[in-house]
Design a protein around this motif. Structure first.
Motif, PDB file in Angstrom:
ATOM      1  N   ASN A   3       0.830  -1.195   0.000  1.00  0.00           N
ATOM      2  CA  ASN A   3       0.000   0.000   0.000  1.00  0.00           C
ATOM      3  C   ASN A   3       0.866   1.246   0.000  1.00  0.00           C
ATOM      4  OD1 ASN A   3      -1.796   2.098   0.605  1.00  0.00           O
ATOM      5  ND2 ASN A   3      -3.173   0.669   1.665  1.00  0.00           N
ATOM      6  N   THR A   4       0.629   2.150  -0.942  1.00  0.00           N
ATOM      7  CA  THR A   4       1.471   3.331  -1.053  1.00  0.00           C
ATOM      8  C   THR A   4       1.296   4.284   0.115  1.00  0.00           C
ATOM      9  OG1 THR A   4      -0.213   4.401  -2.418  1.00  0.00           O
ATOM     10  CG2 THR A   4       1.566   3.262  -3.557  1.00  0.00           C
ATOM     11  N   THR A   5       0.274   4.058   0.955  1.00  0.00           N
ATOM     12  CA  THR A   5       0.132   4.929   2.124  1.00  0.00           C
ATOM     13  C   THR A   5       1.264   4.697   3.112  1.00  0.00           C
ATOM     14  OG1 THR A   5      -1.312   3.310   3.208  1.00  0.00           O
ATOM     15  CG2 THR A   5      -2.376   5.041   1.906  1.00  0.00           C
ATOM     16  N   VAL A  54      13.522   9.496 -16.473  1.00  0.00           N
ATOM     17  CA  VAL A  54      12.522  10.051 -15.564  1.00  0.00           C
ATOM     18  C   VAL A  54      11.348  10.521 -16.411  1.00  0.00           C
ATOM     19  CG1 VAL A  54      12.079  11.708 -13.706  1.00  0.00           C
ATOM     20  CG2 VAL A  54      14.413  10.869 -14.089  1.00  0.00           C
ATOM     21  N   CYS A  55      10.170  10.030 -16.120  1.00  0.00           N
ATOM     22  CA  CYS A  55       8.997  10.397 -16.897  1.00  0.00           C
ATOM     23  C   CYS A  55       7.851  10.711 -15.943  1.00  0.00           C
ATOM     24  CB  CYS A  55       8.610   9.272 -17.846  1.00  0.00           C
ATOM     25  SG  CYS A  55       7.217   9.686 -18.925  1.00  0.00           S
ATOM     26  N   THR A  56       7.475  11.967 -15.851  1.00  0.00           N
ATOM     27  CA  THR A  56       6.398  12.367 -14.960  1.00  0.00           C
ATOM     28  C   THR A  56       5.510  13.391 -15.661  1.00  0.00           C
ATOM     29  OG1 THR A  56       7.341  14.355 -13.920  1.00  0.00           O
ATOM     30  CG2 THR A  56       8.096  12.227 -13.093  1.00  0.00           C
ATOM     31  N   ALA A  57       4.288  13.495 -15.185  1.00  0.00           N
ATOM     32  CA  ALA A  57       3.431  14.590 -15.612  1.00  0.00           C
ATOM     33  C   ALA A  57       3.887  15.861 -14.898  1.00  0.00           C
ATOM     34  CB  ALA A  57       1.973  14.277 -15.285  1.00  0.00           C
ATOM     35  N   THR A  58       3.323  16.990 -15.285  1.00  0.00           N
ATOM     36  CA  THR A  58       3.676  18.261 -14.659  1.00  0.00           C
ATOM     37  C   THR A  58       3.479  18.171 -13.151  1.00  0.00           C
ATOM     38  OG1 THR A  58       2.992  19.461 -16.633  1.00  0.00           O
ATOM     39  CG2 THR A  58       3.165  20.722 -14.595  1.00  0.00           C
ATOM     40  N   LEU A 210       8.865   6.734 -12.716  1.00  0.00           N
ATOM     41  CA  LEU A 210       7.579   7.157 -13.263  1.00  0.00           C
ATOM     42  C   LEU A 210       6.710   7.748 -12.159  1.00  0.00           C
ATOM     43  CD1 LEU A 210       6.999   3.925 -15.333  1.00  0.00           C
ATOM     44  CD2 LEU A 210       7.295   6.173 -16.337  1.00  0.00           C
ATOM     45  N   ALA A 211       6.117   8.890 -12.428  1.00  0.00           N
ATOM     46  CA  ALA A 211       5.194   9.513 -11.477  1.00  0.00           C
ATOM     47  C   ALA A 211       4.049  10.162 -12.240  1.00  0.00           C
ATOM     48  CB  ALA A 211       5.916  10.556 -10.608  1.00  0.00           C
ATOM     49  N   ARG A 212       2.844  10.050 -11.691  1.00  0.00           N
ATOM     50  CA  ARG A 212       1.645  10.616 -12.313  1.00  0.00           C
ATOM     51  C   ARG A 212       1.543  10.181 -13.780  1.00  0.00           C
ATOM     52  NH1 ARG A 212       1.195  16.682  -9.540  1.00  0.00           N
ATOM     53  NH2 ARG A 212       1.574  15.955  -7.408  1.00  0.00           N
ATOM     54  N   PHE A 213       1.729   8.896 -13.985  1.00  0.00           N
ATOM     55  CA  PHE A 213       1.798   8.332 -15.326  1.00  0.00           C
ATOM     56  C   PHE A 213       0.444   7.779 -15.742  1.00  0.00           C
ATOM     57  CE2 PHE A 213       3.216   5.417 -12.047  1.00  0.00           C
ATOM     58  CZ  PHE A 213       2.324   4.363 -12.195  1.00  0.00           C
ATOM     59  N   THR A 214       0.269   7.614 -17.051  1.00  0.00           N
ATOM     60  CA  THR A 214      -0.911   6.942 -17.587  1.00  0.00           C
ATOM     61  C   THR A 214      -0.603   5.461 -17.773  1.00  0.00           C
ATOM     62  OG1 THR A 214      -0.263   7.275 -19.891  1.00  0.00           O
ATOM     63  CG2 THR A 214      -1.536   9.050 -18.833  1.00  0.00           C
ATOM     64  N   SER A 232      -0.063   7.518  -7.971  1.00  0.00           N
ATOM     65  CA  SER A 232      -0.380   8.281  -6.775  1.00  0.00           C
ATOM     66  C   SER A 232      -0.184   9.768  -7.010  1.00  0.00           C
ATOM     67  CB  SER A 232       0.525   7.834  -5.613  1.00  0.00           C
ATOM     68  OG  SER A 232       0.356   8.683  -4.494  1.00  0.00           O
ATOM     69  N   ALA A 233      -1.075  10.567  -6.424  1.00  0.00           N
ATOM     70  CA  ALA A 233      -0.941  12.026  -6.487  1.00  0.00           C
ATOM     71  C   ALA A 233      -0.213  12.565  -5.268  1.00  0.00           C
ATOM     72  CB  ALA A 233      -2.328  12.669  -6.587  1.00  0.00           C
TER      73      ALA A 233
END
Length: 271
Positions: A3-5, A54-58, A210-214, A232-233
């Protein structure tokens, strides 16, 4: 999946004991962050991963990752070429003596063309001589946009007999394919485009952050790691994919000031 929490809320360079942990890392190894199991997730440039993607959304933390990893390798004695097309993302590096910082597209073009000569020079050295040459980190922010601008820039003065592909882009491709043997390593923020960097370029990145990825991004960049997990946001959280396994990870946060002050102090101690 864990769990990412369970991730730490944040992971700061100034957290008690963390700087000492980072400084104890072997040369060529840098801390990416801490996983849900409390394990240190690191990249080893001399083992499985000569380059890092490294591949992330804004807002996903890509600039932070480039900064923290590059700073750690600089602390270990590496030199760096920092390509910052936004001109403001890596100002921490501009005044450091072992960093070449370029922001305008003409400067980035010339720096990459020079990189091709440096690769050739290093690959002609014996192993003993190469061991005495500082490791070179090529950190590229906003790679997709940078590559598009390099292509347009090349077209402004390309002659009829010149190659169609920008020599700067060709130099980056060469660094990806032959960099390991020359102690040249690329930390790339973006998504490798098959039309520009070749169909298999992504295979050279054994560490993918990877972060905020599709789901589509996960399938393209981490195809052997199984189905895409939930993105995860949570600020600073990411999935680090190594050896086909994704590790939910809280990324190391190192500010501009902390990076510059740490490296300046390191240089002063060495002198």
């Amino acid at each position: 999946m864990t769990n990412t929490t369970a991730l730490p809320q944040m992971l700061h360079f100034t957290d008690p004991g963390l700087r000492e942990q980072i400084e104890a890392m072997p040369e060529g190894t840098a801390l990416i962050g801490i996983s849900t199991t409390g394990r240190a997730i690191a990249v080893d440039l001399d083992a499985e991963s000569p380059h890092v993607l490294v591949c992330t959304a804004t807002g996903g933390g890509s600039t932070t990752v480039l900064r923290s990893l590059t700073a750690q390798f600089l602390h270990q004695g590496a030199h760096a070429l920092v390509l910052d097309v936004k001109r403001i993302s890596h100002l921490w590096a501009k005044a450091l003596p072992t960093v070449t910082h370029r922001g305008n597209i003409a400067g980035i073009h010339d720096a990459l063309v020079h990189l091709a000569y440096e690769l050739k020079r290093r690959n002609e050295l014996t192993n003993d001589d190469l061991a005495d040459v500082p490791r070179l980190i090529v950190a590229i922010d906003s790679t997709n946009g940078t590559l598009r601008q390099l292509a347009r820039y090349w077209e402004t003065f390309r002659q009829q007999d010149d190659p169609k592909t920008s020599p700067a882009v060709t130099a980056l491709e060469e660094a990806l394919w032959t960099g390991r043997s020359a102690r040249v390593h690329v930390i790339l923020d973006g998504t490798p485009q098959t039309s520009v960097l070749g169909a298999a370029a992504h295979e050279l990145f054994a560490t993918v952050i990877l972060a905020r990825f599709t789901a589509d991004t996960w399938r393209r960049l981490a195809p052997i790691a199984g189905p895409a997990p939930k993105s995860s946001a949570h600020p600073g959280s990411a999935h680090v994919v190594q050896n086909g396994t994704g590790h939910p990870t809280q990324l190391l946060l190192m500010t501009d000031t902390e990076a510059a002050d740490w490296l300046t102090a390191t240089a002063a101690e060495e002198n």
